[in-house]
Design a protein around this motif. Sequence first.
Motif, short mmCIF file in Angstrom:
data_model
loop_
_atom_site.label_atom_id
_atom_site.label_comp_id
_atom_site.label_asym_id
_atom_site.label_seq_id
_atom_site.Cartn_x
_atom_site.Cartn_y
_atom_site.Cartn_z
N GLY A 99 -5.62 6.23 4.74
CA GLY A 99 -6.90 6.76 4.24
C GLY A 99 -6.75 8.20 3.77
N LEU A 100 -6.03 9.01 4.54
CA LEU A 100 -5.78 10.40 4.15
C LEU A 100 -4.98 10.46 2.84
N ILE A 101 -3.96 9.61 2.73
CA ILE A 101 -3.13 9.60 1.52
C ILE A 101 -3.95 9.19 0.30
N LEU A 102 -4.76 8.15 0.44
CA LEU A 102 -5.57 7.69 -0.69
C LEU A 102 -6.63 8.72 -1.07
N ASN A 103 -7.28 9.32 -0.09
CA ASN A 103 -8.27 10.36 -0.40
C ASN A 103 -7.63 11.52 -1.15
N GLU A 129 8.44 14.39 3.80
CA GLU A 129 8.12 15.81 3.86
C GLU A 129 6.89 16.12 3.01
N PHE A 130 6.80 15.49 1.84
CA PHE A 130 5.64 15.67 0.96
C PHE A 130 4.36 15.22 1.65
N LEU A 131 4.38 14.05 2.26
CA LEU A 131 3.18 13.51 2.90
C LEU A 131 2.75 14.35 4.10
N LYS A 132 3.72 14.84 4.85
CA LYS A 132 3.40 15.64 6.03
C LYS A 132 2.88 17.01 5.63
N THR A 133 3.57 17.67 4.68
CA THR A 133 3.22 19.04 4.30
C THR A 133 1.95 19.10 3.46
N LEU A 151 0.83 -1.20 0.00
CA LEU A 151 0.00 0.00 0.00
C LEU A 151 0.87 1.25 0.00
N THR A 152 2.15 1.09 0.32
CA THR A 152 3.13 2.18 0.20
C THR A 152 3.13 2.77 -1.20
N LYS A 153 2.85 1.94 -2.19
CA LYS A 153 2.95 2.37 -3.59
C LYS A 153 1.89 3.42 -3.94
N ILE A 154 0.83 3.51 -3.16
CA ILE A 154 -0.15 4.59 -3.36
C ILE A 154 0.53 5.93 -3.12
N ALA A 155 1.32 6.01 -2.05
CA ALA A 155 2.04 7.25 -1.74
C ALA A 155 3.11 7.54 -2.79
N THR A 156 3.84 6.51 -3.21
CA THR A 156 4.87 6.69 -4.23
C THR A 156 4.25 7.24 -5.52
N ALA A 157 3.08 6.71 -5.88
CA ALA A 157 2.42 7.12 -7.12
C ALA A 157 2.02 8.59 -7.09
N ILE A 158 1.34 9.04 -6.04
CA ILE A 158 0.89 10.43 -6.03
C ILE A 158 2.07 11.38 -5.85
N TYR A 159 3.10 10.96 -5.14
CA TYR A 159 4.32 11.77 -5.01
C TYR A 159 4.96 11.98 -6.38
N ALA A 160 5.06 10.91 -7.16
CA ALA A 160 5.65 11.00 -8.50
C ALA A 160 4.80 11.84 -9.43
N ILE A 161 3.50 11.64 -9.40
CA ILE A 161 2.59 12.37 -10.29
C ILE A 161 2.66 13.87 -10.04
N LEU A 168 11.19 1.10 -7.44
CA LEU A 168 12.57 1.52 -7.18
C LEU A 168 13.08 2.42 -8.30
N ALA A 169 12.74 2.09 -9.55
CA ALA A 169 13.17 2.91 -10.69
C ALA A 169 12.59 4.32 -10.57
N ILE A 170 11.35 4.44 -10.13
CA ILE A 170 10.71 5.75 -9.95
C ILE A 170 11.44 6.56 -8.89
N ALA A 171 11.70 5.94 -7.73
CA ALA A 171 12.33 6.65 -6.62
C ALA A 171 13.72 7.16 -6.98
N ILE A 172 14.52 6.31 -7.63
CA ILE A 172 15.88 6.73 -8.00
C ILE A 172 15.83 7.83 -9.06
N HIS A 173 14.89 7.72 -9.99
CA HIS A 173 14.74 8.77 -11.00
C HIS A 173 14.38 10.11 -10.36
#
Length: 389
Positions: A172-176, A140-144, A61-71, A121-126
């Motif tokens: 739930g907050l991250i997914l919303n 920092e992104f998730l908190k702010t 479920l971590t990947k939900i956060a990775t996805a919106i952070y990248a987008i 992993l490819a997304i994070a390193i990029h």
Amino acid sequence: MRKFLALLMLLMISMNSTAGLVNAEADDPVLTSEAAVLMDTQSGAILFGKNAEVKMYPASLTKIATAIYAIETASLDEIVDVSEEIEKIDGTRVYLNPGEQVSLRKLIQGMLINSGNDASLAIAIHLDGSMDTYSKNINEFLKTNIGVEDTHFVNPHGLFDENHYTTAKDLGLILNYAMNNPDFREIFGTKQLEWDGESWDTTILSHHRMLKGEIPYEGVTGGKTGFVDQSKQTLATTADNGKLKLTAILLKSEYKRKIYEDTIKLFDYGFAAFKSSQIRKGETFTSGNLKFKASEDLLVTEPVEKGKRIVDKDGILRIQNGKGEIIQAIELKPLIGKKPEAKTETAPEPKQSGLLSVNTILGVVVLVGAAGVWMVNRKQKKSRRFRSR
């Protein structure tokens, strides 16, 4: 006749009993998962929670956060040079090759739909060059941006690390938050996708059985699964019945079948017990002698039955359920009254002061006295003239 009356009474009792069952409030769902939260996707209201603020391991479920952070921090059309580090990754893959060039959008699709750890992993390193920088930046992104309080991620995929944790509420907050983004919504709700890679040509399928329809449930709009030994089964799901949109997060279930049963229980409960309402901009509320208003159009989630709206002296509107529990709180603005408009009527003449009135009376008395003296003098003159004749 007596038999008829007895039958009639039995029928009435039966009807009353049935009506009581229909009107009864929905009971809280009983879940086997260790932690859970049910939220309104749009308003963010928490409709049910079980250990919702206890720190847990989220797995994929971590990947939900990775996805919106990248987008939100890069362009989906960017071309990513896949790092050699992806060869060391464990777990589910989309079989990327080091040096392969793939668009960021495609990597996010491979990560969310097929749960590719190599794509994560490819997304994070990029994006950040290293895991240390990635961890610092995404936290920092998730908190702010989202306001999470009990989340700390050290990797983009969710493979176990004792320092990699979150809560059902934070997820739930991250997914919303992510569901507000149309690109995320599209990928999160994708059931299958043709995958054309250097070393893997196939059709990738979502692992979420409700999203794919293997476990039927009307209105499911997206989903993500997760599993590592330490976290057990984890599941994130969104659904929409046309009137209400719901987000369900389930963490640490021993069995895959049970976590889907828990999700269905949450959705059944949410759709039966709650409704979405709108407060219009400018709508007013009172608390004693104080008045407040909504400064914008607001969505609120309210119980279908026995809900209450309560406003305190600080202008906080709280939505309560029948048990008196607060499911949502909204800040209103103080209502400032309009200044009275200027009148065009002619103002009345000012009243005379008490001193002016006394002076006027004294003046009249003096005039009357003078007139009296004049009259007396005149009579005396006439009298003398008469006697002189």
